[in-house]
Write a protein that holds these residues in place. Structure first.
Motif, PDB file in Angstrom:
ATOM      1  N   THR A 219       7.525  10.900  15.751  1.00 22.93           N
ATOM      2  CA  THR A 219       7.094  11.845  17.124  1.00 22.93           C
ATOM      3  C   THR A 219       7.137  13.231  16.606  1.00 22.93           C
ATOM      4  O   THR A 219       6.839  14.268  17.595  1.00 22.93           O
ATOM      5  CB  THR A 219       8.019  11.522  18.377  1.00 22.93           C
ATOM      6  OG1 THR A 219       9.450  11.626  18.039  1.00 22.93           O
ATOM      7  CG2 THR A 219       7.875   9.969  18.546  1.00 22.93           C
ATOM      8  N   TYR A 220       7.858  13.757  15.634  1.00 20.70           N
ATOM      9  CA  TYR A 220       8.061  14.932  15.721  1.00 20.70           C
ATOM     10  C   TYR A 220       6.681  15.612  14.799  1.00 20.70           C
ATOM     11  O   TYR A 220       6.025  15.112  14.145  1.00 20.70           O
ATOM     12  CB  TYR A 220       9.070  15.313  14.356  1.00 20.70           C
ATOM     13  CG  TYR A 220      10.387  15.021  14.848  1.00 20.70           C
ATOM     14  CD1 TYR A 220      11.295  16.289  15.195  1.00 20.70           C
ATOM     15  CD2 TYR A 220      11.221  13.942  15.176  1.00 20.70           C
ATOM     16  CE1 TYR A 220      12.610  16.227  15.610  1.00 20.70           C
ATOM     17  CE2 TYR A 220      12.516  13.836  15.749  1.00 20.70           C
ATOM     18  CZ  TYR A 220      13.120  14.973  16.041  1.00 20.70           C
ATOM     19  OH  TYR A 220      14.445  15.165  16.530  1.00 20.70           O
ATOM     20  N   GLU A 221       6.385  16.785  15.235  1.00 20.61           N
ATOM     21  CA  GLU A 221       5.131  17.324  14.962  1.00 20.61           C
ATOM     22  C   GLU A 221       5.264  17.725  13.517  1.00 20.61           C
ATOM     23  O   GLU A 221       4.167  17.614  12.477  1.00 20.61           O
ATOM     24  CB  GLU A 221       4.847  18.612  15.551  1.00 20.61           C
ATOM     25  CG  GLU A 221       3.440  19.426  15.162  1.00 20.61           C
ATOM     26  CD  GLU A 221       3.416  20.839  15.961  1.00 20.61           C
ATOM     27  OE1 GLU A 221       2.425  21.321  15.697  1.00 20.61           O
ATOM     28  OE2 GLU A 221       3.975  20.878  17.024  1.00 20.61           O
ATOM     29  N   ASP A 222       6.522  18.137  12.950  1.00 22.88           N
ATOM     30  CA  ASP A 222       6.780  18.436  11.293  1.00 22.88           C
ATOM     31  C   ASP A 222       7.774  17.511  10.899  1.00 22.88           C
ATOM     32  O   ASP A 222       8.895  17.277  11.399  1.00 22.88           O
ATOM     33  CB  ASP A 222       7.227  19.723  11.297  1.00 22.88           C
ATOM     34  CG  ASP A 222       7.529  20.157   9.473  1.00 22.88           C
ATOM     35  OD1 ASP A 222       7.027  19.014   8.991  1.00 22.88           O
ATOM     36  OD2 ASP A 222       8.162  21.076   9.439  1.00 22.88           O
TER      37      ASP A 222
ATOM     38  N   TYR B  14       2.230  12.954  -6.318  1.00 25.54           N
ATOM     39  CA  TYR B  14       2.279  12.249  -4.922  1.00 25.54           C
ATOM     40  C   TYR B  14       1.374  13.345  -4.074  1.00 25.54           C
ATOM     41  O   TYR B  14       1.527  14.649  -4.433  1.00 25.54           O
ATOM     42  CB  TYR B  14       3.606  12.126  -4.323  1.00 25.54           C
ATOM     43  CG  TYR B  14       4.574  13.231  -4.385  1.00 25.54           C
ATOM     44  CD1 TYR B  14       4.468  14.392  -3.678  1.00 25.54           C
ATOM     45  CD2 TYR B  14       5.468  13.675  -5.487  1.00 25.54           C
ATOM     46  CE1 TYR B  14       5.372  15.441  -3.324  1.00 25.54           C
ATOM     47  CE2 TYR B  14       6.254  14.634  -5.673  1.00 25.54           C
ATOM     48  CZ  TYR B  14       6.101  15.540  -4.387  1.00 25.54           C
ATOM     49  OH  TYR B  14       7.136  16.615  -4.678  1.00 25.54           O
ATOM     50  N   SER B  15       0.826  13.044  -2.829  1.00 21.46           N
ATOM     51  CA  SER B  15       0.329  13.667  -1.791  1.00 21.46           C
ATOM     52  C   SER B  15       1.396  14.201  -1.030  1.00 21.46           C
ATOM     53  O   SER B  15       2.620  13.572  -0.897  1.00 21.46           O
ATOM     54  CB  SER B  15      -0.695  13.095  -1.109  1.00 21.46           C
ATOM     55  OG  SER B  15      -0.476  11.864  -0.574  1.00 21.46           O
ATOM     56  N   GLU B  16       1.130  15.100  -0.123  1.00 21.78           N
ATOM     57  CA  GLU B  16       2.099  15.733   0.946  1.00 21.78           C
ATOM     58  C   GLU B  16       2.390  14.459   2.008  1.00 21.78           C
ATOM     59  O   GLU B  16       3.600  14.238   2.378  1.00 21.78           O
ATOM     60  CB  GLU B  16       1.491  16.791   1.649  1.00 21.78           C
ATOM     61  CG  GLU B  16       2.757  17.262   2.768  1.00 21.78           C
ATOM     62  CD  GLU B  16       3.796  17.654   2.208  1.00 21.78           C
ATOM     63  OE1 GLU B  16       4.867  17.656   2.968  1.00 21.78           O
ATOM     64  OE2 GLU B  16       4.216  18.028   1.078  1.00 21.78           O
ATOM     65  N   LYS B  17       1.222  13.748   2.376  1.00 24.31           N
ATOM     66  CA  LYS B  17       1.424  12.555   3.027  1.00 24.31           C
ATOM     67  C   LYS B  17       2.176  11.525   2.500  1.00 24.31           C
ATOM     68  O   LYS B  17       3.188  10.984   3.224  1.00 24.31           O
ATOM     69  CB  LYS B  17       0.125  12.150   3.598  1.00 24.31           C
ATOM     70  CG  LYS B  17       0.225  10.749   4.385  1.00 24.31           C
ATOM     71  CD  LYS B  17      -1.284  10.260   4.875  1.00 24.31           C
ATOM     72  CE  LYS B  17      -1.069   9.159   6.028  1.00 24.31           C
ATOM     73  NZ  LYS B  17      -0.422   8.090   5.463  1.00 24.31           N
ATOM     74  N   GLN B  18       2.031  11.146   1.367  1.00 25.36           N
ATOM     75  CA  GLN B  18       3.145  10.265   0.711  1.00 25.36           C
ATOM     76  C   GLN B  18       4.360  10.636   0.689  1.00 25.36           C
ATOM     77  O   GLN B  18       5.375   9.865   0.756  1.00 25.36           O
ATOM     78  CB  GLN B  18       2.462  10.176  -0.875  1.00 25.36           C
ATOM     79  CG  GLN B  18       1.100   9.195  -1.093  1.00 25.36           C
ATOM     80  CD  GLN B  18       0.768   9.027  -2.314  1.00 25.36           C
ATOM     81  OE1 GLN B  18       0.818  10.035  -3.084  1.00 25.36           O
ATOM     82  NE2 GLN B  18       0.272   7.976  -2.777  1.00 25.36           N
ATOM     83  N   ARG B  19       4.822  11.746   0.414  1.00 24.96           N
ATOM     84  CA  ARG B  19       6.043  12.577   0.269  1.00 24.96           C
ATOM     85  C   ARG B  19       6.622  12.334   1.910  1.00 24.96           C
ATOM     86  O   ARG B  19       7.839  12.003   1.852  1.00 24.96           O
ATOM     87  CB  ARG B  19       6.015  14.049   0.113  1.00 24.96           C
ATOM     88  CG  ARG B  19       7.307  14.732   0.178  1.00 24.96           C
ATOM     89  CD  ARG B  19       7.109  16.141  -0.276  1.00 24.96           C
ATOM     90  NE  ARG B  19       8.882  16.617  -0.441  1.00 24.96           N
ATOM     91  CZ  ARG B  19       9.134  17.401   0.637  1.00 24.96           C
ATOM     92  NH1 ARG B  19       8.730  17.048   1.826  1.00 24.96           N
ATOM     93  NH2 ARG B  19      10.393  17.815   0.441  1.00 24.96           N
ATOM     94  N   GLN B  20       5.773  12.623   2.809  1.00 23.11           N
ATOM     95  CA  GLN B  20       6.207  12.467   4.278  1.00 23.11           C
ATOM     96  C   GLN B  20       6.542  10.902   4.494  1.00 23.11           C
ATOM     97  O   GLN B  20       7.702  10.492   5.129  1.00 23.11           O
ATOM     98  CB  GLN B  20       5.293  12.825   5.286  1.00 23.11           C
ATOM     99  CG  GLN B  20       5.151  14.550   4.984  1.00 23.11           C
ATOM    100  CD  GLN B  20       4.101  14.991   6.164  1.00 23.11           C
ATOM    101  OE1 GLN B  20       3.633  14.304   6.649  1.00 23.11           O
ATOM    102  NE2 GLN B  20       3.858  16.522   6.103  1.00 23.11           N
ATOM    103  N   ASP B  21       5.627  10.135   3.961  1.00 25.30           N
ATOM    104  CA  ASP B  21       5.997   8.710   4.284  1.00 25.30           C
ATOM    105  C   ASP B  21       7.222   8.229   3.454  1.00 25.30           C
ATOM    106  O   ASP B  21       7.964   7.279   3.926  1.00 25.30           O
ATOM    107  CB  ASP B  21       4.743   7.718   3.692  1.00 25.30           C
ATOM    108  CG  ASP B  21       3.298   8.155   4.692  1.00 25.30           C
ATOM    109  OD1 ASP B  21       3.701   8.496   5.924  1.00 25.30           O
ATOM    110  OD2 ASP B  21       2.218   7.770   4.431  1.00 25.30           O
TER     111      ASP B  21
END
Length: 934
Positions: A551-554, A609-616
């Motif tokens: 739910t966090y924007e970042d 890795y991509s930024e999305k992969q890092r966030q996941d």
């Protein structure tokens, strides 16, 4: 080979060749009976006499054997006229075969090895025994025969010894090498790989070469004792108490350096004693240093009064802490009346105000008629640890205490070094009330070391804790929780005043709760249970509601709030123990200065890795960091501020539960298995109480430590519930683990705590079946169809009836009727308190439970062999037992009873029952096939 070969002569000679050709005579030597074989038909032409051994089985690696013969040959000249046809030699032949051919003998199958001639010939008056050795090369089949051909000699064969050469088992350079058969002429040097001794490691695989003469030569690669061990007589022993070794090497353990703790045996490093530190640039094996004391004799000398310039000088600190990298910094305050403030940037220092190595500094641009206060601080390479010192709260004066407010002040001891930005403080306080299950914390971020707190309850005790925050927000040390009380004063009696007060307090409470939620989420992730001295020190009760990091924007904000950053230098990777979706998983050590080291699992993010992969990747840490329970995997922290992101969790020695149970099939009693299930249920109750749905509960996602304690892990598929207790999380896509998922979650993608209960029922079945795959080899489509038609997994072998009934309750179609995790924990506790309740076993149908369609394989055809049948029930390790017992057909298997299975060497109760139940299922093909038709 020698005993086999000597016996061969005594068994075969008479029946194959007749006494007229070759004679065998018994002789006694040193009390032992042995045979000689002789032939002496020198007067007859065209002699062709043969002597053959029995079948000699060959060790697979022995391609080169030696034949040592002792024999006597008589001088042909001693026979007079018969010497014309007399010979003084005989021939050695060999023939290879994969099986014993019995008495069948064909000369054409033999090939000549050598002609054997004596060194010394026996005359009428003097006996000479000859010894000759010949080599038989390039043997490749399971065995061979030797044969001797006589073509007219007078010869007696006294003995024959057949052998091969080996390099004996040995230990060289801490590497163990097995006994190795020497190679032949085409492989003069046979390379052999070794294994490092216990607690030894090698960067290069240790190797050595075995020569044809059975000697070891040219060792390559050296094993060295790993950190904490030293070499003692071809073995690695732990360093003695008070000694350490930091890295794998051939060095001896060293005594712990100055100002360090003398640990028990096997120490990798010696941690610093309290009050002593190592600088980041200091080697971890070096001594520890203390903080320097204050500079002495500070003197201010006016040099140019008119220009506002003076000279500060001082003496070095009396105690440098054992370091030579002492520097100094100057802090200035100016006072007008009773108000003091920082001098700011107007004041000039020559050469500088920080990083001084000399004990003097020139100060200029001072204003006239003002009071200045200068503070000189000494620093060293370990002064950065001063900011980790514990703030200590000072009790406020009694005159500042009222019925609704408290004044607090505190200091940091020792004082932090000068920073570009002032230090901040995080003040946390709560009302002291032991009767409430949920505690409300108030958190204030302060720029100064004092505060007045108002709107408190009269005559009430409050608990306060202060934590220092560095300029970048990194938390430092924390004080102990201190108690302060407001004074007792008569309560207000006027109704209008009470209403106004209640409204004000209520509004402030709501504001405080919001502040508490924002700040204590991060603090809550640090709470830990158990005696371990982990990376964290703060101990606060966990909040009762889970916050979804998605739910966090970042997403990076969620990671910072719920997980603690670890510096990579505190992490040591040891070996790869697995691979996850994002990268490799390592076993390693987490060692923070001043705390004991702990074993950890380190999840890494693969390069590219991509930024999305890092966030996941980091989202799992954001979830895990909110939990604190002994049956939930513990997050130690994350690495996010460096190139290689990592998630660090506690290390579970026995790995995934499903694999661990398969490896120990049949080794645990039902009581132990129910104990494991109780731990898993307790962890899930904790998650459910936090309004949290796991969505991927399975034995593969349960980890087991060395005390068989089970902990829930893998939160990649998990999501939060809505405020409504019956609320669900709905998603329009995503992968679902069909075999473990409730039917409503499969059909409508509605996930609740009740769907986790269904999954827990499947985990119960996995545990009681020792890691068996749910629904066996059925496809996902077949599983969904069977569940919708009310099919449920049958009871595993030896499953207590009460446990199986609980499984069936978890698998009720109506999710509202399934038990809650609190009910499950209570029931399992009751079973564990009454072990006799586990003695009643549920009905068991072996044809369903082990998925064996009678005597048919997976394709419906009958099993072609015993080994194929054993492999189908995962008992192929007993194939040799059946073969040695002569059970080689499926008809023989069907005649076996329990006692027969025990007699062939099946001893584990679980394995014995699996084989016995399988045989029972094999006897009723028609019934079994009808079960699967349903």
């Amino acid at each position: 080979f020698s005993n086999i070969f000597v016996a061969a002569f005594s068994m075969r000679v008479a029946s194959l060749f007749g006494e007229d050709a070759i004679s065998s005579k018994g002789m006694t030597l040193n009390g032992s009976q042995f045979y000689t074989y002789s032939v002496c038909n020198v007067g007859e032409r065209e002699q062709d006499n043969w002597l053959r051994t029995t079948f000699i089985q060959r060790r697979p690696a022995a391609s080169r054997v030696f034949v040592e013969l002792q024999f006597i040959v008589r001088d042909c000249n001693s026979f007079g006229d018969s010497s014309v046809t007399c010979k003084e030699t005989f021939n050695l032949f060999t023939s290879e075969s994969d099986a014993d051919v019995g008495t069948t003998f064909r000369k054409g199958q033999f090939k000549k090895v050598a002609t054997i001639a004596p060194d010394e010939i026996t005359s009428k008056n003097e006996l000479h025994i000859n010894t000759e050795t010949r080599v038989v090369e390039n043997l490749s089949r399971k065995g061979f025969y030797l044969a001797f051909q006589d073509i007219g000699a007078c010869v007696a064969l006294l003995s024959a010894r057949v052998y091969y050469k080996t390099c004996p088992a040995t230990v060289k350079s801490l590497a163990s090498f097995p006994e190795t058969v020497a190679g032949g002429e085409n492989q003069a040097l046979r390379e052999v790989s070794g294994v490092c001794m216990d607690n030894a490691i090698s960067e290069e695989l240790p190797r050595i070469y075995c020569t044809v003469d059975g000697e070891w030569v040219v060792p390559v690669g050296q094993c060295q004792c790993k950190s904490g061990y030293e070499e003692v007589k071809d073995a690695c022993q732990e360093c003695q108490a008070g000694f350490f070794k930091a890295a794998a090497s051939g060095d001896k353990c060293e005594p712990c350096p100055a100002n360090t703790q003398k640990l028990n045996s096997g120490a990798l490093v010696c941690p610093c004693m309290d009050g002593f530190y190592r600088a980041p640039t200091d080697p971890p094996t070096g001594p520890c240093s203390g903080l320097p004391s204050a500079p002495r004799d500070l003197v201010a000398t006016t040099t140019q009064l008119s220009t506002g310039k003076l000279l500060l000088s001082w003496q070095p600190p009396e105690d440098t802490g054992g370091r030579s990298d002492i520097t100094y910094s100057i802090e200035c305050q100016r006072c007008e009346g009773v108000v003091c403030q920082s001098c700011g940037e107007k004041i000039r220092y020559e050469p500088a105000s920080t990083g001084l190595t000399d004990t003097k500094v020139s100060v200029s641009e001072l204003d006239a008629h003002l009071n200045y206060t200068f503070t000189v601080e000494a620093h060293s390479g370990v002064s950065l640890f001063a900011s980790q010192a514990t703030p200590r709260a000072n009790k406020p004066p009694s005159t500042s205490r009222t019925s609704t407010s408290l004044s607090l002040s505190w200091d940091v001891f020792p004082r932090p070094r000068v920073q570009s930005r002032p230090i901040r403080y995080e003040l946390t306080y709560r009302k002291k009330d032991d009767n409430l299950d949920v505690t409300t914390y108030i958190v204030l971020i302060l720029e100064k070391n004092f505060v007045q707190i108002s709107k408190l309850a009269p005559g009430t005790a409050y608990l306060f804790r202060v934590q220092a925050l560095s300029s970048d927000g990194t938390p430092g040390g924390s004080s102990m929780e201190e108690q302060f009380e407001t004074s007792l004063e008569e309560r207000l009696t006027q109704n209008n005043t009470a209403v106004i007060s209640c409204a004000a307090v209520g509004g402030a409470a709501m504001l405080f709760i919001v502040v508490m939620v924002l700040f204590l989420r991060r603090r809550n992730s640090h709470t830990r249970q158990g005696p371990e001295d982990t990376y964290f020190s703060k101990q606060l009760k966990p909040l009762k509601t889970y916050v979804d990091p998605h739910t966090y924007e970042d997403p990076n904000t969620a990671v910072l709030k719920f997980a603690t950053e670890i510096h990579p230098s505190h992490i040591t990777k040891q070996k790869v123990i697995g691979a996850g979706e994002f990268g490799e998983v390592y076993r390693g050590i987490l060692k923070v200065p001043g705390r004991k080291e702990v074993a950890v699992a380190i999840k890494t993010l693969k390069p590219g890795y991509s930024e999305k992969q890092r966030q996941d990747f980091l989202s799992e840490a954001s979830i895990m960091g909110q939990f604190s329970h002994q049956n939930i995997i513990r997050l130690e922290g994350v690495v996010t501020k460096f190139k290689h992101a990592m998630i660090v969790t506690e290390y579970m020695e026995n790995g995934a539960l499903d694999r661990y149970l398969r490896d120990h099939d049949g080794e645990f009693a039902s009581f132990q298995l129910v104990g494991m299930l109780r731990g898993i249920a307790a962890g899930m109750k904790y998650l459910s109480d936090m309004s949290y749905v796991h969505r991927d509960l399975a034995a593969r996602n349960i980890l087991v430590n060395n005390t068989l304690e089970c902990k829930v892990s893998d939160f990649g598929l998990s999501r939060v519930l809505e405020d409504d207790p019956e609320g669900t999380y709905t998603t329009s896509g995503g992968k679902i683990p069909i075999r473990w998922t409730a039917p409503e979650a499969i059909a409508y993608r509605k996930f609740t705590s009740a769907s986790d209960v269904w999954s827990f029922g499947i985990v119960m079945w996995e545990v009681m079946a020792f890691g068996e795959r749910p629904y066996w080899d059925m496809s996902n489509h077949e599983v969904m169809k069977a569940i919708n038609e009310a099919f449920r997994l049958p009871a595993p072998m030896d499953c207590p009836s009460a446990v199986y009934q609980l499984m069936l309750q978890c698998w009720l179609q109506d999710r509202s009727k399934r038990p809650r995790f609190g009910d499950i924990v209570n029931l399992l506790d009751k079973l564990l308190r009454s072990p006799d309740s586990l003695k009643t076993i549920a009905d068991f149908d072996p044809r369903v439970s082990i998925r064996l369609p009678s005597t048919s394989g997976s394709d419906g055809s009958p099993f072609r062999s015993v080994s194929e049948w054993l492999e189908s029930i995962k008992m192929s390790q007993y194939s040799e037992n059946f073969t040695c017992a002569g059970v080689v057909t499926m008809d023989q298997v069907l005649q076996m009873k329990n006692e027969d299975i025990k007699n062939i060497g099946v001893r584990l109760p679980g394995h014995l029952k699996r084989i016995a139940y399988s045989i029972l299922g094999l006897k009723d093909q028609t019934s079994t096939l009808s079960v699967f038709a349903v």
